[in-house]
Design a protein around this motif. Sequence first.
Motif, short mmCIF file in Angstrom:
data_model
loop_
_atom_site.label_atom_id
_atom_site.label_comp_id
_atom_site.label_asym_id
_atom_site.label_seq_id
_atom_site.Cartn_x
_atom_site.Cartn_y
_atom_site.Cartn_z
N LEU A 69 5.67 -0.66 8.10
CA LEU A 69 5.50 0.82 7.63
C LEU A 69 7.05 1.36 7.05
O LEU A 69 7.91 1.26 8.07
CB LEU A 69 4.87 1.64 8.43
N GLU A 70 7.06 1.61 5.92
CA GLU A 70 8.35 2.08 5.48
C GLU A 70 8.39 3.60 5.16
O GLU A 70 7.69 3.75 4.28
CB GLU A 70 9.02 1.33 4.21
N LEU B 178 4.06 1.93 2.30
CA LEU B 178 5.13 2.94 1.86
C LEU B 178 4.61 4.48 1.91
O LEU B 178 3.59 4.59 1.25
CB LEU B 178 5.72 2.74 0.24
N THR B 179 5.20 5.02 2.55
CA THR B 179 5.09 6.44 2.73
C THR B 179 6.13 7.26 2.46
O THR B 179 7.14 7.01 3.12
CB THR B 179 4.19 6.76 3.97
N VAL C 194 0.98 -1.11 -0.02
CA VAL C 194 -0.17 0.17 0.05
C VAL C 194 0.92 1.36 -0.08
O VAL C 194 1.96 1.42 0.73
CB VAL C 194 -0.94 0.08 1.31
N VAL C 195 0.59 2.11 -0.81
CA VAL C 195 1.53 3.45 -0.97
C VAL C 195 0.47 4.68 -0.52
O VAL C 195 -0.59 4.81 -1.35
CB VAL C 195 1.99 3.60 -2.50
N THR C 196 0.72 5.42 0.55
CA THR C 196 0.08 6.20 0.82
C THR C 196 0.51 7.21 1.48
O THR C 196 1.37 7.06 2.22
CB THR C 196 -1.14 5.30 2.03
N ALA C 197 0.11 8.65 1.49
CA ALA C 197 0.54 9.67 2.19
C ALA C 197 -0.33 10.03 3.50
O ALA C 197 -0.30 10.85 4.28
CB ALA C 197 0.18 10.71 1.21
N LEU C 198 -1.13 8.66 3.93
CA LEU C 198 -1.81 8.62 4.90
C LEU C 198 -2.88 9.54 5.26
O LEU C 198 -3.46 9.73 6.27
CB LEU C 198 -0.89 8.76 6.41
#
Length: 261
Positions: free
Chosen positions: A94-95, A67-68, A42-46
């Motif tokens: 969480l990376e 990944l953020t 999952v790639v997210t800026a939260l």
Amino acid sequence: MSTRVQFDDLEIGEIAIDLDASEPDEVLDWAFDTFGQDEIAVVTALQAEGMVMLDMAVQVRPDIRVLTVDTLMLPQATYEYIDTVREHYPTIRLEVIKPDLEQVTAMEHANGRDFFTQSVPNRLTCCSVRKVQPLVGALRSVDAWITGLRREQWASRAAIRKVELDHDHDGIVKLNPLADWASDEVWDYLRDHEVPTHPLYAQGYTSIGCDPCTRPITEGEDDRAGRWWWETGAPKECGIHCPIETGGFEHEAHALLGADQ
Ligand code: SF4
């Protein structure tokens, strides 16, 4: 070492048609059946949509890679929220990806710290160095990435499919399971599943990025109007989700930076 899972345009087009009416969890099920443990993230800026995807993914794969990007310019509230997310989802991997410090320093030394406010090309250059390039590097480690993009967020996102081939990132698969969701569905999900949300939403922000480039919106404004609000006529995109056909901002910024950057 695992074998890379790859598709061509025809295959992914057929899968996209099959999954177009599917619920997000069905799209995720396909993805998790298709890609290995470490080959999907999952790639997210939260932000709200990304947190929906993260929460859904955790239900199926508790140790999902997430990944953020930390551009080193995020609001303090975002750094605190990263800790909240870690506490709420202790099993996720969480990376936090950071830009190349030497490149950031060189960019600021050459142009000044606030150069990104002076023109759209300058801003795209900053976004490329601080966000896009770090993420491009991280995406080399996956065969598929999961985003929280929705079609109604912005004109440049209106045609996204739930499953795409991402030609801007080595032909990996890009999953947009929330493509046809409305904003209300996102917030209903977050409330119903008691997902902690970014604290700046409570202060009138509707899209949250770097501290100097984000502000709350006023009534009647588009949800992404608070991003780079001083610009007129430029898409509210940083280059991470640029048009697949053209390579969009990423290529433009690369040209501005020069071939050695
Ligand atoms: Fe730079 Fe602003 Fe882009 Fe952040 S959002 S990378 S500070 S231009």
